[in-house]
Design an enzyme around this catalytic site. Structure first.
Site, PDB file in Angstrom:
ATOM      1  N   VAL A 188      41.453  42.558  44.534  1.00 29.26           N
ATOM      2  CA  VAL A 188      41.170  41.354  43.895  1.00 29.26           C
ATOM      3  C   VAL A 188      40.781  41.422  42.535  1.00 29.26           C
ATOM      4  O   VAL A 188      41.332  40.710  41.496  1.00 29.26           O
ATOM      5  CB  VAL A 188      39.683  40.887  44.582  1.00 29.26           C
ATOM      6  CG1 VAL A 188      39.258  39.521  43.789  1.00 29.26           C
ATOM      7  CG2 VAL A 188      39.830  40.638  45.987  1.00 29.26           C
ATOM      8  N   GLU A 189      40.456  42.500  41.698  1.00 28.10           N
ATOM      9  CA  GLU A 189      39.873  42.868  40.409  1.00 28.10           C
ATOM     10  C   GLU A 189      41.082  43.355  39.565  1.00 28.10           C
ATOM     11  O   GLU A 189      41.261  42.469  38.613  1.00 28.10           O
ATOM     12  CB  GLU A 189      38.988  43.955  40.258  1.00 28.10           C
ATOM     13  CG  GLU A 189      37.513  43.474  40.833  1.00 28.10           C
ATOM     14  CD  GLU A 189      36.772  42.734  39.857  1.00 28.10           C
ATOM     15  OE1 GLU A 189      37.428  42.585  38.594  1.00 28.10           O
ATOM     16  OE2 GLU A 189      35.717  42.274  40.039  1.00 28.10           O
ATOM     17  N   SER A 190      42.088  44.019  40.216  1.00 32.43           N
ATOM     18  CA  SER A 190      43.213  44.676  39.330  1.00 32.43           C
ATOM     19  C   SER A 190      44.596  44.627  40.050  1.00 32.43           C
ATOM     20  O   SER A 190      45.396  45.249  39.576  1.00 32.43           O
ATOM     21  CB  SER A 190      42.755  45.884  38.789  1.00 32.43           C
ATOM     22  OG  SER A 190      42.438  46.774  39.835  1.00 32.43           O
TER      23      SER A 190
END
Length: 587
Positions: free
Chosen positions: A123-125
């Site tokens: 989700v983040e990167s």
């Protein structure tokens, strides 16, 4: 180079702990506190020796640890449909994750966290280790600069720990555990990770003021944060039942993709890649924290290499008869033309600018720049004394030093190894003793100073950790009221104490109660003793929380991590049990 399999490493560390205890009993001077970063890595391997399970598929491990509650089902469904409509993107992201997910899963399982947390970089990167956001977050876990420093991630001209695969994972899980302790709910902890704990705390207070019990669904969140956990849950749901979404997961071997080695030397990134027989691009995927084309070695910092290439790297390094480092740092005394400086060092202007990731034709006075080594260099073009010196505020603040590859080579040490095999299971005590000796040599302490001058990039957290103190003690000793400290300030440090021998007292019953109620058995004690008489020690009792580890508890109470033995009532268990009561003496 000796491979440390998990079992062999466990044996060597067990002997290391045993020898420390014997030293205390025989009134011998104890070993100095160890380098904490490497100690954490060794603890990781000690714990991980019991985690290589569930056949040979990491996806099975991931599924068995799912714990998060469903929130905002409609939003989750929308995110599921979005991922399912882009199967190529989803597969590319999962393929990238294979370099990192085995390590992340081991850390998440070791801490008893929901295994959905291991998927958070998706989700983040999207599992791109060099990812940067428009607001300045960086790395797999997308740390902002200030939060990264708060959790001990160095950020210097050479190196950005927010992009370090192992260190950023440690920091992210530390941060998430702190948030879980604060909010008591994993979904809210994740919301705080995305939005900030201060913002979330204020939003929760507003919800509570209306008489409602705050939950992820009724606390007023910005759109990005409201969608944040549903995105993770959508990833979780697809991995749990990929066939429902028209996807097929390839088998994910349950073994490390990388190992970590300590080289003892600085070297060019391209030379390191050549020694390992891999491309520079693959080397950077595993070692993305270095801003410049140099692997800057320091105590406790490790180079990540594909597990299948570590032996080749060792063999080639042993035969290498050329310089490992062909760069040096030039510090202009006045504004300097980049093309002219490049010409002096046998480079083109474009090569100089690309190596330093800068643009423009003029280099400002005092702006350090990486140039090709030149034996006829000027006085202000010298090799660095520390490849990790913080970016200097003035030319006078820059520390210079001797040629990097004039330093003696340290033995290569594998800190993360492949699965235990039959040879490892048959490891002999003599081999373990030799490994113990090597580990002790590498785990040299940098603590014991009476004072410290704050450098650029330091935080109270990082100074306290290096000095084996708690942040509260550091603030009290120096009359600090806030959490910020000025660069250049001299701080008093706690006087060095004799190394404690920490032993597990008999709790009477092998299985301690999980709750906080009465028990016939005494709580487990951490007994702190040493060969000299001591005044009565202060003590405190602590109830183990879900996700606690020996490392996190030791750091929280300022106890030296390397000397802590198992705290569980069951001495054979590798994990603490939630609700277990421990008493920490000698604070």
């Amino acid at each position: 180079m000796k491979r440390f399999t998990p079992l062999a490493l466990s044996v060597s560390l067990a002997l290391l702990f045993a020898s420390s205890a014997m030293a205390g009993e025989n009134a011998q001077p104890s070993a100095a506190p160890v380098d904490e970063a490497l100690a954490a890595g060794l603890d990781m391997m000690l714990q991980n020796s019991s985690l290589l399970r569930n056949g040979d598929d990491v996806w099975k491990r991931v599924r068995e640890g799912f714990q998060l509650d469903m929130v905002n089902a409609d939003v989750v469904k929308r995110q599921e449909n979005l991922y399912a409509s882009r199967p190529e993107y989803f597969k590319r992201t999962l393929d990238r994750s294979r370099k990192y997910l085995f390590h992340i899963m081991n850390e998440v399982e070791r801490r008893g966290m929901p295994t959905e947390i291991a998927l958070l970089p998706m989700v983040e990167s999207a599992f791109v280790p060099t990812a940067s956001s428009r607001v300045g977050a960086a790395g797999l876990w997308q740390f902002m600069p200030a939060t990264g420093r708060q959790y001990g991630l160095e950020q210097t001209w050479w190196y950005d720990g927010r992009r370090d695969v192992m260190d950023a994972t440690r920091a992210a899980l530390d941060y998430l555990q702190t948030l879980y302790a604060q909010f008591g709910d994993w979904n809210l902890a994740l919301a705080a990770y995305n939005w900030g704990e201060g913002n979330l705390a204020r939003a929760i207070a507003k919800t509570a003021a209306t008489g409602q019990t705050p939950t992820y669904e009724n606390v007023r969140l910005p759109r990005e944060t409201r969608d944040y956990v549903p995105k993770l849950l959508a990833v979780r749901n697809i991995l749990e039942h990929p066939e429902r979404f028209g996807m097929r997961l390839d088998k994910f071997p349950n073994k490390p993709y990388f190992v970590a080695v300590s080289t003892g030397k600085h070297m060019n990134v391209d030379i390191a890649a050549k020694l390992a027989g891999i491309s520079v691009a693959e080397f950077k995927e595993l070692n993305p924290a270095f801003n410049l084309p140099v692997f800057a070695y320091k105590t406790g910092r490790q180079m990540l290499l594909p597990a299948s290439k570590a032996d080749r790297f060792e063999a080639n390094l042993g035969k290498w008869d050329k310089p490992l480092l062909t760069w040096e740092v030039y510090l202009p005394k006045s504004d300097t033309n980049a093309a002219a400086l490049a010409n002096e060092h046998g480079m083109s202007a474009s090569q100089l600018l690309a190596a330093n990731r800068i643009s423009g034709g003029t280099l400002k006075a005092g702006q350090p720049v990486l140039v090709a080594m030149n034996d006829a260099r000027a006085d202000n073009a010298q090799p660095l004394e520390s490849m990790d010196a913080p970016l200097p505020e003035t030319p006078a603040a820059q520390t210079m030093l001797a040629k990097a590859d004039a330093a003696p080579a340290a033995p290569l040490l594998i800190a993360q190894a492949a699965n235990a095999d039959s040879a490892a299971r048959a490891a002999q005590p003599a081999m373990a003793a030799a490994q113990q000796s090597q580990a002790v040599a590498v785990l040299a302490s940098l603590s014991g100073q009476d004072s410290y001058t704050v450098a650029s990039g330091d935080t109270l957290f990082s100074i306290a950790r290096r000095s084996n103190m708690s942040v509260d003690d550091l603030k009290s000793l120096n009359n600090l009221s806030g959490d910020l400290v000025q660069t250049g300030r001299q701080l008093r440090l706690k006087a060095a104490q004799p190394q404690a021998d920490i032993q597990l007292a008999d709790a009477g019953d092998a299985s301690l109660p999980l709750g906080g109620g009465d028990s016939a058995a005494d709580p487990a004690l951490i007994k702190v003793s040493d060969s000299r008489s001591q005044p009565a020690a202060r003590s405190t009792e602590y109830v183990v929380q879900r996700g606690d580890t020996l490392y996190s508890i030791a750091r929280r109470f300022g106890v030296n991590h390397s000397d802590i033995q198992r705290l569980s009532g069951n001495h054979q268990s590798s994990r603490l049990q939630p609700g277990q009561r421990v008493k920490i003496v000698g604070l």
